[in-house]
Design a protein around this motif. Structure first.
Motif, mmCIF file in Angstrom:
data_model
loop_
_atom_site.group_PDB
_atom_site.id
_atom_site.type_symbol
_atom_site.label_atom_id
_atom_site.label_comp_id
_atom_site.label_asym_id
_atom_site.label_seq_id
_atom_site.Cartn_x
_atom_site.Cartn_y
_atom_site.Cartn_z
ATOM 1 N N ASP A 1 0.847 -1.196 0.000
ATOM 2 C CA ASP A 1 0.000 0.000 0.000
ATOM 3 C C ASP A 1 0.882 1.246 0.000
ATOM 4 O OD1 ASP A 1 -1.996 1.865 0.291
ATOM 5 O OD2 ASP A 1 -2.381 1.438 2.408
ATOM 6 N N ILE A 2 1.093 1.807 -1.189
ATOM 7 C CA ILE A 2 1.895 3.025 -1.326
ATOM 8 C C ILE A 2 0.963 4.157 -1.731
ATOM 9 C CG2 ILE A 2 3.820 4.135 -2.514
ATOM 10 C CD1 ILE A 2 5.048 1.414 -2.951
ATOM 11 N N ARG A 3 0.929 5.210 -0.917
ATOM 12 C CA ARG A 3 0.003 6.323 -1.132
ATOM 13 C C ARG A 3 0.765 7.578 -1.547
ATOM 14 N NH1 ARG A 3 -2.292 5.061 4.890
ATOM 15 N NH2 ARG A 3 -2.902 2.883 4.493
ATOM 16 N N HIS A 4 0.044 8.453 -2.213
ATOM 17 C CA HIS A 4 0.645 9.719 -2.635
ATOM 18 C C HIS A 4 1.166 10.490 -1.409
ATOM 19 C CE1 HIS A 4 1.383 13.283 -5.027
ATOM 20 N NE2 HIS A 4 0.695 14.012 -4.148
ATOM 21 N N GLY A 5 2.387 10.930 -1.489
ATOM 22 C CA GLY A 5 2.977 11.679 -0.386
ATOM 23 C C GLY A 5 3.707 10.832 0.630
ATOM 24 N N ASP A 6 3.649 9.510 0.495
ATOM 25 C CA ASP A 6 4.367 8.634 1.429
ATOM 26 C C ASP A 6 5.872 8.821 1.302
ATOM 27 O OD1 ASP A 6 2.269 7.369 2.699
ATOM 28 O OD2 ASP A 6 2.199 5.663 1.330
ATOM 29 N N LYS A 7 6.549 8.712 2.442
ATOM 30 C CA LYS A 7 8.008 8.640 2.448
ATOM 31 C C LYS A 7 8.387 7.168 2.269
ATOM 32 C CE LYS A 7 8.719 12.633 5.488
ATOM 33 N NZ LYS A 7 9.301 13.090 6.784
ATOM 34 N N VAL A 8 8.949 6.853 1.113
ATOM 35 C CA VAL A 8 9.273 5.478 0.757
ATOM 36 C C VAL A 8 10.780 5.272 0.843
ATOM 37 C CG1 VAL A 8 9.155 3.702 -1.034
ATOM 38 C CG2 VAL A 8 7.267 5.341 -0.766
ATOM 39 N N VAL A 9 11.185 4.213 1.524
ATOM 40 C CA VAL A 9 12.596 3.854 1.613
ATOM 41 C C VAL A 9 12.767 2.423 1.114
ATOM 42 C CG1 VAL A 9 14.595 3.525 3.120
ATOM 43 C CG2 VAL A 9 12.992 5.403 3.568
ATOM 44 N N VAL A 10 13.677 2.240 0.186
ATOM 45 C CA VAL A 10 14.021 0.917 -0.335
ATOM 46 C C VAL A 10 15.365 0.521 0.259
ATOM 47 C CG1 VAL A 10 14.386 -0.480 -2.397
ATOM 48 C CG2 VAL A 10 12.833 1.485 -2.481
ATOM 49 N N VAL A 11 15.425 -0.646 0.865
ATOM 50 C CA VAL A 11 16.685 -1.141 1.444
ATOM 51 C C VAL A 11 17.252 -2.205 0.515
ATOM 52 C CG1 VAL A 11 17.807 -2.186 3.431
ATOM 53 C CG2 VAL A 11 15.825 -0.698 3.769
ATOM 54 N N GLY A 12 18.323 -1.849 -0.169
ATOM 55 C CA GLY A 12 18.895 -2.728 -1.172
ATOM 56 C C GLY A 12 18.431 -2.312 -2.559
ATOM 57 N N ALA A 13 19.317 -2.358 -3.519
ATOM 58 C CA ALA A 13 18.983 -1.921 -4.880
ATOM 59 C C ALA A 13 18.181 -2.997 -5.589
ATOM 60 C CB ALA A 13 20.264 -1.603 -5.641
ATOM 61 N N PHE A 14 16.912 -3.137 -5.171
ATOM 62 C CA PHE A 14 16.024 -4.133 -5.758
ATOM 63 C C PHE A 14 15.468 -3.551 -7.056
ATOM 64 C CE2 PHE A 14 12.194 -6.883 -5.846
ATOM 65 C CZ PHE A 14 12.828 -8.101 -5.724
ATOM 66 N N VAL A 15 16.041 -3.969 -8.164
ATOM 67 C CA VAL A 15 15.815 -3.323 -9.460
ATOM 68 C C VAL A 15 14.342 -3.190 -9.840
ATOM 69 C CG1 VAL A 15 16.260 -3.482 -11.946
ATOM 70 C CG2 VAL A 15 18.103 -3.927 -10.310
ATOM 71 N N PRO A 16 13.520 -4.254 -9.733
ATOM 72 C CA PRO A 16 12.114 -4.103 -10.144
ATOM 73 C C PRO A 16 11.378 -3.022 -9.357
ATOM 74 C CG PRO A 16 12.684 -6.421 -9.908
ATOM 75 C CD PRO A 16 13.819 -5.640 -9.334
ATOM 76 N N PHE A 17 11.669 -2.899 -8.065
ATOM 77 C CA PHE A 17 11.007 -1.889 -7.243
ATOM 78 C C PHE A 17 11.463 -0.486 -7.635
ATOM 79 C CE2 PHE A 17 9.543 -4.331 -3.185
ATOM 80 C CZ PHE A 17 8.808 -5.184 -3.994
ATOM 81 N N LEU A 18 12.754 -0.315 -7.829
ATOM 82 C CA LEU A 18 13.260 0.999 -8.214
ATOM 83 C C LEU A 18 12.672 1.423 -9.563
ATOM 84 C CD1 LEU A 18 17.045 0.721 -7.247
ATOM 85 C CD2 LEU A 18 15.140 1.574 -5.880
ATOM 86 N N LYS A 19 12.589 0.486 -10.477
ATOM 87 C CA LYS A 19 12.033 0.774 -11.801
ATOM 88 C C LYS A 19 10.577 1.217 -11.696
ATOM 89 C CE LYS A 19 11.304 -1.362 -16.341
ATOM 90 N NZ LYS A 19 11.500 -2.601 -17.144
ATOM 91 N N GLU A 20 9.795 0.514 -10.866
ATOM 92 C CA GLU A 20 8.380 0.843 -10.734
ATOM 93 C C GLU A 20 8.178 2.167 -9.996
ATOM 94 O OE1 GLU A 20 4.418 0.555 -11.432
ATOM 95 O OE2 GLU A 20 6.040 -0.695 -12.249
ATOM 96 N N LEU A 21 8.982 2.436 -9.010
ATOM 97 C CA LEU A 21 8.881 3.706 -8.292
ATOM 98 C C LEU A 21 9.168 4.878 -9.219
ATOM 99 C CD1 LEU A 21 10.608 2.683 -4.948
ATOM 100 C CD2 LEU A 21 8.234 3.441 -5.171
ATOM 101 N N LYS A 22 10.179 4.730 -10.059
ATOM 102 C CA LYS A 22 10.501 5.786 -11.020
ATOM 103 C C LYS A 22 9.378 5.942 -12.037
ATOM 104 C CE LYS A 22 14.501 4.007 -12.099
ATOM 105 N NZ LYS A 22 15.796 3.827 -12.814
ATOM 106 N N HIS A 23 8.812 4.820 -12.468
ATOM 107 C CA HIS A 23 7.709 4.863 -13.437
ATOM 108 C C HIS A 23 6.505 5.612 -12.873
ATOM 109 C CE1 HIS A 23 5.019 3.560 -16.631
ATOM 110 N NE2 HIS A 23 4.180 3.103 -15.720
ATOM 111 N N ARG A 24 6.266 5.453 -11.577
ATOM 112 C CA ARG A 24 5.140 6.117 -10.927
ATOM 113 C C ARG A 24 5.469 7.546 -10.500
ATOM 114 N NH1 ARG A 24 2.166 1.846 -6.803
ATOM 115 N NH2 ARG A 24 2.056 0.062 -8.225
#
Length: 287
Positions: free
Chosen positions: A133-156
Motif C-alpha cells: 500500500d503506497i500512497r501519494h505523499g508517502d516517504k518510501v525507503v528501499v533497502v537494497g537496490a532491488f531493481v524491479p522496485f526501483l524501476k516501478e517507483l521511477k515509473h510512478r
C-alpha cells in the motif's frame, strides 16, 4: 546481543521442527546448487528452496584456501539430513549461510502445506510491490537496490530513498536517491513505507532494519531469500512477504547451475507469491 534462537532464522528453524515433527528426521538433501545469483536445494520429499548467493562474501575470486573454506562441503551435501544443514543458516560464513537458508525455505514450504498461518493471506502469482500500500505523499525507503522496485517507483514518479552498501549497483538516474546503508538509523524511523530485500537475511541485518521502522509503517520484505513461514517476520513488524514457490525443482536447479537469475526462472520453474498480514478484525459485539 541477540541469540540464535531469538533471530528470525533461529525462530523459523525451531518452528519447522515443531510443525514437521518426526517427519523432519527423514528428509535429506537430494541436490544442491550454488549458482552465481541464487543458491538452490531440492529435498528428498520433492520440496525445493532458494536464497540469494552472496558472491561478494567469497574473499578471493580464485581457488585459494581462504575461498575454499567459505564453501559448504562440496561433494558432501547429497544425502545429508535437511535438519542438520538448515542450521547452517545461522552460520557466520556467507555461502554456508545461504545454503542453510535455501534448506530452511524448502522446509518452510512444507510447513505452509501442513499448517498455513491463519493471520496471513496467500496470494499466488502476485508481485509484492503491487501488494504494498503506497500512497501519494508517502516517504518510501528501499533497502537494497532491488531493481524491479526501483524501476516501478521511477515509473510512478514516486519519491524514494534507497539505502545501499554499494552505489555501483545503481543507475545514474537513481544516484540522487542513494543513501549509504550506514544512515539507516537516521532514515528508516521517518519512513511510511519500507521495502526491504530478503538478501538482508543473508548479511544478517534484517532484524536491525525492522527494529528501526515505526510500528505504523507499512513494511514489505521481498525476494527469493524470503521463506513461506511468516511467523517470525510478522512478529517484527513485516506486513507483506514477497516469496517464491519453486514449481519445477529440477528445471530450477538446472537454470541456477547455468548461471540463471529471476529473469530466467520466474513464470517457468518458480512462481511469485505474496503472504500478506490479514487486517485486524474489530470486535463489533455489544459490551
Amino acid at each position: 546481543m541477540q541469540t540464535e534462537n531469538s533471530s528470525i532464522l533461529g525462530e523459523t528453524i525451531a518452528a519447522i521442527g515443531t510443525i514437521l515433527g518426526p517427519e523432519l528426521d527423514e528428509v535429506t538433501i537430494e541436490r544442491a546448487v550454488v549458482g552465481l545469483f541464487f543458491t538452490g536445494v531440492k529435498l528428498s520429499n520433492g520440496a525445493a528452496g532458494t536464497s540469494a548467493t552472496p558472491i561478494k562474501s567469497i574473499p578471493e575470486a580464485v581457488c585459494c584456501p581462504t575461498s575454499a573454506m567459505a564453501m559448504p562441503f562440496p561433494g558432501k551435501l547429497r544425502g545429508r539430513r535437511a535438519a542438520d544443514l538448515a542450521r547452517e543458516a545461522l552460520s557466520g560464513h556467507g555461502i554456508r549461510r545461504t545454503v542453510g537458508i535455501a534448506v530452511v525455505n524448502a522446509l518452510a514450504d512444507c510447513c505452509w502445506q501442513r499448517r498455513p498461518n491463519p493471520d496471513v493471506e496467500l496470494h499466488p502469482g502476485v508481485d509484492a510491490f503491487d501488494a504494498t500500500d503506497i500512497r501519494h505523499g508517502d516517504k518510501v525507503v528501499v533497502v537494497g537496490a532491488f531493481v524491479p522496485f526501483l524501476k516501478e517507483l521511477k515509473h510512478r514518479d514516486q519519491a524514494f530513498l534507497v539505502l545501499e552498501q554499494d552505489p555501483a549497483t545503481l543507475k545514474a538516474d537513481e544516484l540522487p536517491f542513494f543513501r549509504p546503508a550506514e544512515q539507516a538509523a537516521d532514515i528508516l524511523p521517518s519512513a511510511d513505507v519500507v521495502l526491504i530485500t530478503g538478501s538482508t537475511l543473508v548479511n544478517n541485518t534484517l532484524e536491525h532494519l525492522l527494529a528501526l521502522t515505526r510500528p505504523e509503517a507499512r513494511v514489505t520484505v521481498v525476494g527469493p531469500t524470503v521463506g513461506m513461514l511468516p511467523d517470525a517476520f510478522l512478529a517484527r513488524g513485516a506486513d507483506i512477504l514477497g516469496c517464491v514457490r519453486i514449481t519445477e525443482p529440477n528445471a530450477f536447479l538446472e537454470l541456477l547451475a547455468e548461471g540463471g537469475s529471476g529473469y530466467h526462472f520466474f513464470g517457468r520453474s518458480a512462481q511469485k507469491l505474496v503472504l500478506a498480514r490479514r487486517p485486524a478484525q474489530l470486535d463489533t459485539r455489544a459490551a
